[in-house]
Design a protein around this motif. Structure first.
Motif, PDB file in Angstrom:
ATOM      1  N   TYR A  67       0.803  -1.216   0.000  1.00  0.00           N
ATOM      2  CA  TYR A  67       0.000   0.000   0.000  1.00  0.00           C
ATOM      3  C   TYR A  67       0.837   1.268   0.000  1.00  0.00           C
ATOM      4  N   ARG A  68       0.249   2.311  -0.544  1.00  0.00           N
ATOM      5  CA  ARG A  68       0.769   3.666  -0.392  1.00  0.00           C
ATOM      6  C   ARG A  68      -0.200   4.445   0.483  1.00  0.00           C
ATOM      7  N   VAL A  69       0.334   5.330   1.289  1.00  0.00           N
ATOM      8  CA  VAL A  69      -0.473   6.112   2.224  1.00  0.00           C
ATOM      9  C   VAL A  69      -0.162   7.589   2.029  1.00  0.00           C
ATOM     10  N   ILE A  70      -1.194   8.376   1.819  1.00  0.00           N
ATOM     11  CA  ILE A  70      -1.017   9.816   1.659  1.00  0.00           C
ATOM     12  C   ILE A  70      -0.548  10.390   2.989  1.00  0.00           C
ATOM     13  N   SER A  71       0.660  10.921   2.987  1.00  0.00           N
ATOM     14  CA  SER A  71       1.251  11.439   4.227  1.00  0.00           C
ATOM     15  C   SER A  71       1.092  12.950   4.361  1.00  0.00           C
ATOM     16  N   GLN A  72       0.561  13.588   3.321  1.00  0.00           N
ATOM     17  CA  GLN A  72       0.395  15.041   3.330  1.00  0.00           C
ATOM     18  C   GLN A  72      -1.074  15.379   3.058  1.00  0.00           C
ATOM     19  N   PRO A  73      -1.914  15.316   4.072  1.00  0.00           N
ATOM     20  CA  PRO A  73      -3.343  15.537   3.839  1.00  0.00           C
ATOM     21  C   PRO A  73      -3.664  16.918   3.305  1.00  0.00           C
ATOM     22  N   TRP A  74      -2.760  17.898   3.522  1.00  0.00           N
ATOM     23  CA  TRP A  74      -3.031  19.227   2.992  1.00  0.00           C
ATOM     24  C   TRP A  74      -3.031  19.234   1.461  1.00  0.00           C
ATOM     25  N   ARG A  75      -2.332  18.259   0.850  1.00  0.00           N
ATOM     26  CA  ARG A  75      -2.392  18.172  -0.602  1.00  0.00           C
ATOM     27  C   ARG A  75      -3.777  17.725  -1.053  1.00  0.00           C
ATOM     28  N   VAL A  76      -4.396  16.835  -0.295  1.00  0.00           N
ATOM     29  CA  VAL A  76      -5.772  16.433  -0.595  1.00  0.00           C
ATOM     30  C   VAL A  76      -6.713  17.618  -0.372  1.00  0.00           C
ATOM     31  N   ALA A  77      -6.473  18.384   0.702  1.00  0.00           N
ATOM     32  CA  ALA A  77      -7.304  19.562   0.971  1.00  0.00           C
ATOM     33  C   ALA A  77      -7.228  20.553  -0.186  1.00  0.00           C
ATOM     34  N   ALA A  78      -6.047  20.707  -0.766  1.00  0.00           N
ATOM     35  CA  ALA A  78      -5.905  21.615  -1.915  1.00  0.00           C
ATOM     36  C   ALA A  78      -6.734  21.117  -3.098  1.00  0.00           C
ATOM     37  N   LEU A  79      -6.741  19.810  -3.311  1.00  0.00           N
ATOM     38  CA  LEU A  79      -7.562  19.257  -4.388  1.00  0.00           C
ATOM     39  C   LEU A  79      -9.048  19.449  -4.100  1.00  0.00           C
ATOM     40  N   LEU A  80      -9.420  19.314  -2.845  1.00  0.00           N
ATOM     41  CA  LEU A  80     -10.816  19.525  -2.475  1.00  0.00           C
ATOM     42  C   LEU A  80     -11.222  20.978  -2.699  1.00  0.00           C
ATOM     43  N   ARG A  87     -20.450  17.008  -1.131  1.00  0.00           N
ATOM     44  CA  ARG A  87     -20.347  16.057  -0.029  1.00  0.00           C
ATOM     45  C   ARG A  87     -18.937  15.480  -0.023  1.00  0.00           C
ATOM     46  N   LEU A  88     -18.422  15.205   1.188  1.00  0.00           N
ATOM     47  CA  LEU A  88     -17.106  14.586   1.333  1.00  0.00           C
ATOM     48  C   LEU A  88     -17.270  13.245   2.035  1.00  0.00           C
ATOM     49  N   GLU A  89     -16.626  12.216   1.464  1.00  0.00           N
ATOM     50  CA  GLU A  89     -16.698  10.856   2.014  1.00  0.00           C
ATOM     51  C   GLU A  89     -15.273  10.343   2.196  1.00  0.00           C
ATOM     52  N   VAL A  90     -14.884  10.097   3.442  1.00  0.00           N
ATOM     53  CA  VAL A  90     -13.509   9.714   3.758  1.00  0.00           C
ATOM     54  C   VAL A  90     -13.476   8.261   4.212  1.00  0.00           C
ATOM     55  N   HIS A  91     -12.630   7.461   3.553  1.00  0.00           N
ATOM     56  CA  HIS A  91     -12.479   6.041   3.890  1.00  0.00           C
ATOM     57  C   HIS A  91     -11.112   5.808   4.522  1.00  0.00           C
ATOM     58  N   ASP A  92     -10.788   6.583   5.520  1.00  0.00           N
ATOM     59  CA  ASP A  92      -9.520   6.434   6.231  1.00  0.00           C
ATOM     60  C   ASP A  92      -9.613   7.241   7.520  1.00  0.00           C
ATOM     61  N   ARG A  93      -9.158   6.648   8.603  1.00  0.00           N
ATOM     62  CA  ARG A  93      -9.224   7.337   9.892  1.00  0.00           C
ATOM     63  C   ARG A  93      -7.840   7.693  10.409  1.00  0.00           C
ATOM     64  N   ALA A  94      -6.830   7.570   9.543  1.00  0.00           N
ATOM     65  CA  ALA A  94      -5.460   7.869   9.951  1.00  0.00           C
ATOM     66  C   ALA A  94      -5.035   9.218   9.395  1.00  0.00           C
ATOM     67  N   THR A  95      -4.263   9.230   8.328  1.00  0.00           N
ATOM     68  CA  THR A  95      -3.705  10.494   7.838  1.00  0.00           C
ATOM     69  C   THR A  95      -4.742  11.396   7.185  1.00  0.00           C
ATOM     70  N   LEU A  96      -5.896  10.846   6.804  1.00  0.00           N
ATOM     71  CA  LEU A  96      -6.918  11.672   6.161  1.00  0.00           C
ATOM     72  C   LEU A  96      -7.980  12.176   7.135  1.00  0.00           C
ATOM     73  N   ALA A  97      -7.859  11.821   8.410  1.00  0.00           N
ATOM     74  CA  ALA A  97      -8.828  12.293   9.405  1.00  0.00           C
ATOM     75  C   ALA A  97      -8.922  13.818   9.483  1.00  0.00           C
ATOM     76  N   PRO A  98      -7.823  14.572   9.272  1.00  0.00           N
ATOM     77  CA  PRO A  98      -7.930  16.037   9.326  1.00  0.00           C
ATOM     78  C   PRO A  98      -8.875  16.634   8.282  1.00  0.00           C
TER      79      PRO A  98
END
Length: 396
Positions: A67-80, A87-98
């Motif tokens: 597996y690969r794990v997104i370690s920089q959630p702010w990059r996902v926030a920028a895409l959002l 609506r936002l649907e998150v399937h991860d409770r670790a690095t994407l919890a923010p």
């Protein structure tokens, strides 16, 4: 409505989360919604998969896994920010919890799916010498309280997975079981030629379909075969899956009638294997839902599951057995199932299929859309929750 799904632990050889995302996206699109997925990848990129736009975020590989794990959630926030989802649907409770906080700031309704039970995982990862000494439950409670406060809705797929949130009195908890591909996995896929590729007619064919990682405890299935061999029960075990624990498992299985197939990408071949087996083993003690066990039931094959996992909810009389966590007890359960008469086997194949037919992806999609405030699918209503867990609110 534009729904953005984001997840970690999604890879070409992954199972449950990838399957869940695929079916939810297809259901949302069929209901007329736009779907975008943000998942980890080797490089940044964009592609279209089955009508879903998939944004890949460069992410490091998690050592010892595929597996690969997104370690920089702010990059996902920028895409959002660029996507502006409804609506936002998150399937991860670790690095994407923010991302729950991102949604709160933007006033975007959000839900997070708890695909694992944190208190049990922490207990599994705790060194044996420290078990009972570390405040595992308290640590899980703190993390779960923060998670539930960050999102509008927490979704769990079984009562077992929900228990750690029920313990906290979480008010925004919804229970939505996952589904199974009833068309792809079916008793009619039983294939005598495929079966004979792995076992003689006089031998029982056991199968495990699982990622080969330590928490899946596939070693219990290997130990069960060792015990059955000791009892002179003619069996063969086929393990479909790959992972970091494969080398250790192969060494443990040396000299035993065990075949390692690796990851089976061909879903039709996997469906044929499950339908052709006599018994499927699901030895993982921290399985939160267990799609592979449900796929075995849909294929008409009884299952033996670990008593400590959520799969104990799945097994009703006539479709399999629940075993304690040892190779000896799994061997006992498998031997009991294998002792059935031809008439009992035929009746059990019908019962296992009927049990699986209670879990449809249409109902899962309807439940998720209800949580999102969208129109539930017309083909199914949201499933009834276990006692103490509120059902998802229906859209007005």
């Amino acid at each position: 409505m534009k729904i953005v799904q984001t997840a970690n632990f999604v890879a070409p050889a992954s199972g449950g989360i990838r399957t869940t995302l695929r079916h939810l996206a297809a259901g949302y699109a069929a209901a007329g919604h736009e779907v975008v997925q943000i998942v980890p990848g080797e490089q940044d990129g964009v592609e279209e998969l089955g009508g879903t736009r998939v944004l890949r975020v460069r992410a490091p590989r998690l050592p010892g896994t595929g597996y690969r794990v997104i370690s920089q959630p702010w990059r996902v926030a920028a895409l959002l920010d660029a996507e502006q989802p409804d609506r936002l649907e998150v399937h991860d409770r670790a690095t994407l919890a923010p991302l729950g906080r991102w949604a709160r700031r933007r006033r975007v309704p959000s839900l997070v799916v708890s695909h694992e039970r944190l208190d049990r995982l922490l207990g599994t990862w705790t060194p044996v010498r420290l078990r009972g000494m570390l405040p595992v439950t308290a640590a899980a409670d703190r993390a779960n309280t923060a998670l539930a406060a960050s999102f509008d809705t927490v979704v769990t797929t079984t009562a077992w997975a929900a228990a750690e949130f029920v313990r906290l009195g979480t008010p925004n908890l919804c229970h939505i079981p996952l589904g199974v591909e009833l068309g792809g996995f079916h008793p009619d896929r039983r294939d005598r030629t495929l079966r004979r590729a792995f076992a003689r007619d006089r031998e029982a064919l056991l199968v495990v379909a699982s990622r080969l990682s330590p928490e899946k405890r596939v070693d219990l299935a290997v130990d069960a075969v060792a015990e059955l061999v000791r009892r002179r029960v003619p069996v063969r075990l086929v393990i479909a899956g790959d992972g970091a624990a494969r080398g250790r498992l192969e060494r443990r299985a040396a000299g035993l009638p065990v075949t390692f197939l690796g990851f089976v990408a061909d879903r039709e071949r996997l469906a044929g294997l499950l339908a052709s087996a006599d018994v499927a083993l699901a030895p993982g003690p921290v399985e939160t839902f267990g799609l592979s066990a449900l796929e075995a039931l849909a294929s008409g094959t009884p299952v033996v599951v670990h008593h400590a996992s959520a799969l104990a909810e799945l097994v009703v009389p006539g479709v399999g057995l629940i075993a304690a966590g040892s190779g000896f007890t799994f061997a006992d359960a498998a031997a009991e199932l294998l002792a059935a008469s031809p008439a009992q086997v035929a009746a059990r194949r019908g019962a296992t299929r009927a049990r699986a037919e209670g879990f449809t992806w249409a109902a899962t999609v309807a439940g998720f859309l209800a949580c999102h405030g969208g129109e539930p699918a017309a083909t199914a209503a949201p499933p009834e929750p276990p006692a103490g867990i509120p059902a998802p609110p229906l859209a007005a």
